[in-house]
Design an enzyme around this catalytic site. Structure first.
Site, PDB file in Angstrom:
ATOM      1  N   ALA A   1     -16.146  -5.838  31.287  1.00 19.49           N
ATOM      2  CA  ALA A   1     -15.031  -6.766  31.452  1.00 19.49           C
ATOM      3  C   ALA A   1     -13.751  -5.955  31.286  1.00 19.49           C
ATOM      4  O   ALA A   1     -13.755  -4.873  30.693  1.00 19.49           O
ATOM      5  CB  ALA A   1     -15.109  -7.868  30.410  1.00 19.49           C
TER       6      ALA A   1
ATOM      7  N   GLY B   1     -19.984  -5.864  30.183  1.00 13.26           N
ATOM      8  CA  GLY B   1     -20.164  -6.965  31.134  1.00 13.26           C
ATOM      9  C   GLY B   1     -20.810  -6.511  32.436  1.00 13.26           C
ATOM     10  O   GLY B   1     -21.468  -7.311  33.107  1.00 13.26           O
TER      11      GLY B   1
ATOM     12  N   GLU C   1     -24.372  -6.557  31.687  1.00 14.00           N
ATOM     13  CA  GLU C   1     -24.772  -7.966  31.550  1.00 14.00           C
ATOM     14  C   GLU C   1     -24.874  -8.647  32.914  1.00 14.00           C
ATOM     15  O   GLU C   1     -25.764  -9.459  33.149  1.00 14.00           O
ATOM     16  CB  GLU C   1     -23.777  -8.692  30.638  1.00 14.00           C
ATOM     17  CG  GLU C   1     -23.905  -8.235  29.181  1.00 14.00           C
ATOM     18  CD  GLU C   1     -22.757  -8.670  28.290  1.00 14.00           C
ATOM     19  OE1 GLU C   1     -21.591  -8.583  28.740  1.00 14.00           O
ATOM     20  OE2 GLU C   1     -23.007  -9.078  27.138  1.00 14.00           O
TER      21      GLU C   1
ATOM     22  N   GLU D   1     -19.638  -2.260  23.601  1.00 14.31           N
ATOM     23  CA  GLU D   1     -18.602  -3.114  23.014  1.00 14.31           C
ATOM     24  C   GLU D   1     -18.328  -2.778  21.552  1.00 14.31           C
ATOM     25  O   GLU D   1     -17.227  -2.982  21.047  1.00 14.31           O
ATOM     26  CB  GLU D   1     -19.002  -4.599  23.124  1.00 14.31           C
ATOM     27  CG  GLU D   1     -18.996  -5.163  24.533  1.00 14.31           C
ATOM     28  CD  GLU D   1     -20.319  -5.012  25.263  1.00 14.31           C
ATOM     29  OE1 GLU D   1     -21.139  -4.140  24.877  1.00 14.31           O
ATOM     30  OE2 GLU D   1     -20.542  -5.752  26.233  1.00 14.31           O
TER      31      GLU D   1
HETATM   32  N1  DAK Z   1     -11.595  -2.326  31.528  1.00 13.57           N
HETATM   33  C1  DAK Z   1     -10.411  -1.936  32.086  1.00 13.57           C
HETATM   34  N2  DAK Z   1     -10.228  -0.710  32.635  1.00 13.57           N
HETATM   35  C2  DAK Z   1     -11.259   0.151  32.627  1.00 13.57           C
HETATM   36  C3  DAK Z   1     -12.519  -0.199  32.064  1.00 13.57           C
HETATM   37  C4  DAK Z   1     -12.676  -1.508  31.506  1.00 13.57           C
HETATM   38  N3  DAK Z   1     -13.843  -1.964  31.025  1.00 13.57           N
HETATM   39  N4  DAK Z   1     -13.331   0.863  32.201  1.00 13.57           N
HETATM   40  C5  DAK Z   1     -12.636   1.827  32.822  1.00 13.57           C
HETATM   41  N5  DAK Z   1     -11.373   1.408  33.070  1.00 13.57           N
HETATM   42  C6  DAK Z   1     -10.292   2.140  33.728  1.00 13.57           C
HETATM   43  C7  DAK Z   1      -9.690   3.176  32.796  1.00 13.57           C
HETATM   44  O1  DAK Z   1      -8.743   2.572  31.941  1.00 13.57           O
HETATM   45  C8  DAK Z   1      -9.050   4.116  33.797  1.00 13.57           C
HETATM   46  O2  DAK Z   1      -7.873   3.527  34.266  1.00 13.57           O
HETATM   47  P1  DAK Z   1      -6.487   4.401  34.326  1.00 13.57           P
HETATM   48  O3  DAK Z   1      -6.298   4.921  32.969  1.00 13.57           O
HETATM   49  O4  DAK Z   1      -6.801   5.478  35.347  1.00 13.57           O
HETATM   50  O5  DAK Z   1      -5.473   3.410  34.785  1.00 13.57           O
HETATM   51  C9  DAK Z   1     -10.045   4.118  34.953  1.00 13.57           C
HETATM   52  O6  DAK Z   1     -10.820   2.907  34.805  1.00 13.57           O
HETATM   53  C10 DAK Z   1     -11.005   5.284  34.930  1.00 13.57           C
HETATM   54  O7  DAK Z   1     -11.610   5.326  33.650  1.00 13.57           O
HETATM   55  P2  DAK Z   1     -11.657   6.634  32.742  1.00 13.57           P
HETATM   56  O8  DAK Z   1     -10.495   7.506  33.011  1.00 13.57           O
HETATM   57  O9  DAK Z   1     -11.883   6.178  31.355  1.00 13.57           O
HETATM   58  O10 DAK Z   1     -12.968   7.344  33.340  1.00 13.57           O
HETATM   59  P3  DAK Z   1     -13.967   8.305  32.570  1.00 13.57           P
HETATM   60  O11 DAK Z   1     -14.875   8.832  33.630  1.00 13.57           O
HETATM   61  O12 DAK Z   1     -13.263   9.280  31.688  1.00 13.57           O
HETATM   62  O13 DAK Z   1     -14.814   7.342  31.617  1.00 13.57           O
HETATM   63  C11 DAK Z   1     -16.111   5.345  31.092  1.00 13.57           C
HETATM   64  C12 DAK Z   1     -15.657   6.388  32.176  1.00 13.57           C
HETATM   65  C13 DAK Z   1     -16.860   4.259  31.793  1.00 13.57           C
HETATM   66  C14 DAK Z   1     -17.031   6.068  30.098  1.00 13.57           C
HETATM   67  C15 DAK Z   1     -14.849   4.817  30.338  1.00 13.57           C
HETATM   68  O14 DAK Z   1     -13.914   4.372  31.316  1.00 13.57           O
HETATM   69  C16 DAK Z   1     -15.167   3.689  29.419  1.00 13.57           C
HETATM   70  O15 DAK Z   1     -15.657   3.899  28.323  1.00 13.57           O
HETATM   71  N6  DAK Z   1     -14.865   2.461  29.851  1.00 13.57           N
HETATM   72  C17 DAK Z   1     -14.996   1.280  29.009  1.00 13.57           C
HETATM   73  C18 DAK Z   1     -16.427   0.857  28.917  1.00 13.57           C
HETATM   74  C19 DAK Z   1     -16.580  -0.323  27.988  1.00 13.57           C
HETATM   75  O16 DAK Z   1     -16.254  -0.264  26.787  1.00 13.57           O
HETATM   76  N7  DAK Z   1     -17.062  -1.476  28.511  1.00 13.57           N
HETATM   77  C20 DAK Z   1     -17.237  -2.660  27.746  1.00 13.57           C
HETATM   78  C21 DAK Z   1     -15.995  -3.527  27.856  1.00 13.57           C
HETATM   79  S1  DAK Z   1     -16.115  -5.052  26.927  1.00 13.57           S
HETATM   80  C22 DAK Z   1     -17.841 -12.522  28.318  1.00 13.57           C
HETATM   81  C23 DAK Z   1     -17.959 -11.861  29.505  1.00 13.57           C
HETATM   82  C24 DAK Z   1     -17.937 -10.491  29.525  1.00 13.57           C
HETATM   83  C25 DAK Z   1     -17.773  -9.764  28.362  1.00 13.57           C
HETATM   84  C26 DAK Z   1     -17.661 -10.433  27.153  1.00 13.57           C
HETATM   85  C27 DAK Z   1     -17.699 -11.816  27.130  1.00 13.57           C
HETATM   86  N8  DAK Z   1     -17.911 -13.923  28.277  1.00 13.57           N
HETATM   87  C28 DAK Z   1     -18.187 -14.664  29.484  1.00 13.57           C
HETATM   88  C29 DAK Z   1     -17.799 -14.629  27.031  1.00 13.57           C
HETATM   89  C30 DAK Z   1     -17.724  -8.310  28.434  1.00 13.57           C
HETATM   90  C31 DAK Z   1     -17.080  -7.486  27.611  1.00 13.57           C
HETATM   91  C32 DAK Z   1     -17.004  -6.054  27.953  1.00 13.57           C
HETATM   92  O17 DAK Z   1     -17.538  -5.623  28.951  1.00 13.57           O
END
Ligand code: DAK
Length: 257
Positions: free
Chosen positions: A65, A108, A111, A131
């Site tokens: 997400a 997400g 998921e 997360e």
């Molecule tokens: N959200 C927003 N932007 C994201 C992102 C994300 N989840 N993942 C990556 N990006 C963006 C980065 O900010 C970056 O943008 P700029 O800085 O260039 O503007 C661009 O994508 C490229 O990412 P990186 O520069 O970080 O790329 P790397 O290769 O160095 O790293 C990575 C890739 C996937 C390891 C890293 O980007 C990362 O750790 N991303 C976050 C992964 C994460 O934590 N995901 C979980 C998010 S929480 C619900 C529904 C859904 C959810 C909850 C509840 N309900 C219906 C109740 C879900 C929650 C989640 O998913």
């Protein structure tokens, strides 16, 4: 039928919806989810389509997400946001949905893939629920579907310690159906979808419902549902056709009736 964040195409009897937000690694915000669900619902309503595929790109199925959109959220803003409604729409799709996953399927994104009926992964796919690194936990099925798929011990590591699963590990633990080279993952998913889409549509729909019920009910209720759905299929023209085709050694011609 192409929107900003979702590209759609129809390949034979398969509807393909591609998440198209590459600069943010296909992070799922409300608009992405809304467009995705609308595309899937249109495919679901189209009798010419028998199976659906959701995909991203080689680098990311979806990295979760949108963290930037969630950073300032409050419990009430989350509750009032239509984000949750979008996720619920996926459960109402009656046709089989296959996730074609390459690269990151995190949070997400993982998921979303797990909410599909099957997953075809490229060798570069990585599945995870990171997360915990953001000070939260999975909120769209990660603790439930991951645990059911891989078991408690490994699910705890994934959810509590941010462990990623490689594509081959995900296959080994039963999360994904098959792993193929990166250049083939979408083609392979569409091929699988095409094969399912050629089968008797009403039987496919009820069979999907019955398998999914195995995760919702106890064994007796599940067996009861299965039997009722099985009997119901004897009211279809496709049952008569399928059995007649077998007996007369000819290929069946399904009507979806
Ligand atoms: N959200 C927003 N932007 C994201 C992102 C994300 N989840 N993942 C990556 N990006 C963006 C980065 O900010 C970056 O943008 P700029 O800085 O260039 O503007 C661009 O994508 C490229 O990412 P990186 O520069 O970080 O790329 P790397 O290769 O160095 O790293 C990575 C890739 C996937 C390891 C890293 O980007 C990362 O750790 N991303 C976050 C992964 C994460 O934590 N995901 C979980 C998010 S929480 C619900 C529904 C859904 C959810 C909850 C509840 N309900 C219906 C109740 C879900 C929650 C989640 O998913």
């Amino acid at each position: 039928m192409s929107d900003e964040y979702i590209l759609t195409r129809i390949d034979g009897r398969v509807g393909v919806a591609q998440i198209n937000r590459p600069k943010a690694l296909n992070a799922l915000n409300v608009d992405v989810m809304r467009e995705l669900m609308s595309a899937l619902e249109q495919f679901d309503d189209d009798e010419a389509i028998g199976c659906l595929v959701i995909t991203g790109n080689e680098r990311a199925f979806a990295a979760g997400a949108d963290i930037k959109a969630m950073a300032e959220a409050t419990p009430v803003s989350m509750l009032n946001s239509s984000m949750i409604d979008q996720w619920d729409r996926l459960q109402k799709i009656t046709k089989p949905v296959i996730a074609a996953v390459s690269g990151f399927a995190l949070g997400g994104g993982c998921e979303l893939a797990m909410a599909c009926d099957m997953i075809v992964a490229s060798e570069s796919a990585q599945f995870g629920q990171p997360e915990i690194n953001l000070g939260v936990m999975p909120g769209a099925g990660g603790t439930q579907r991951m645990t059911r798929a891989v078991g408690k011990a490994l699910a705890m590591e994934i959810v509590l310690n941010g462990r990623f699963l490689s594509a081959h590990e995900a296959q080994q633990y039963g999360l994904v159906n098959r792993v193929v080279p990166v250049e083939l993952y979408l083609e392979e998913a569409i091929k699988l979808a095409q094969s399912i889409a050629e089968r008797a549509p009403v039987a496919i729909r009820l069979a999907k419902e019955a398998v999914n019920a195995a995760f919702e009910t106890n064994l007796q209720s599940g067996l009861g549902l299965e039997r009722r759905l099985f009997y119901m299929l004897f009211a279809t023209a496709d049952q008569k056709e399928g059995m007649d085709a077998f007996i007369n050694k000819r290929p069946p011609a399904w009507q979806g009736q």
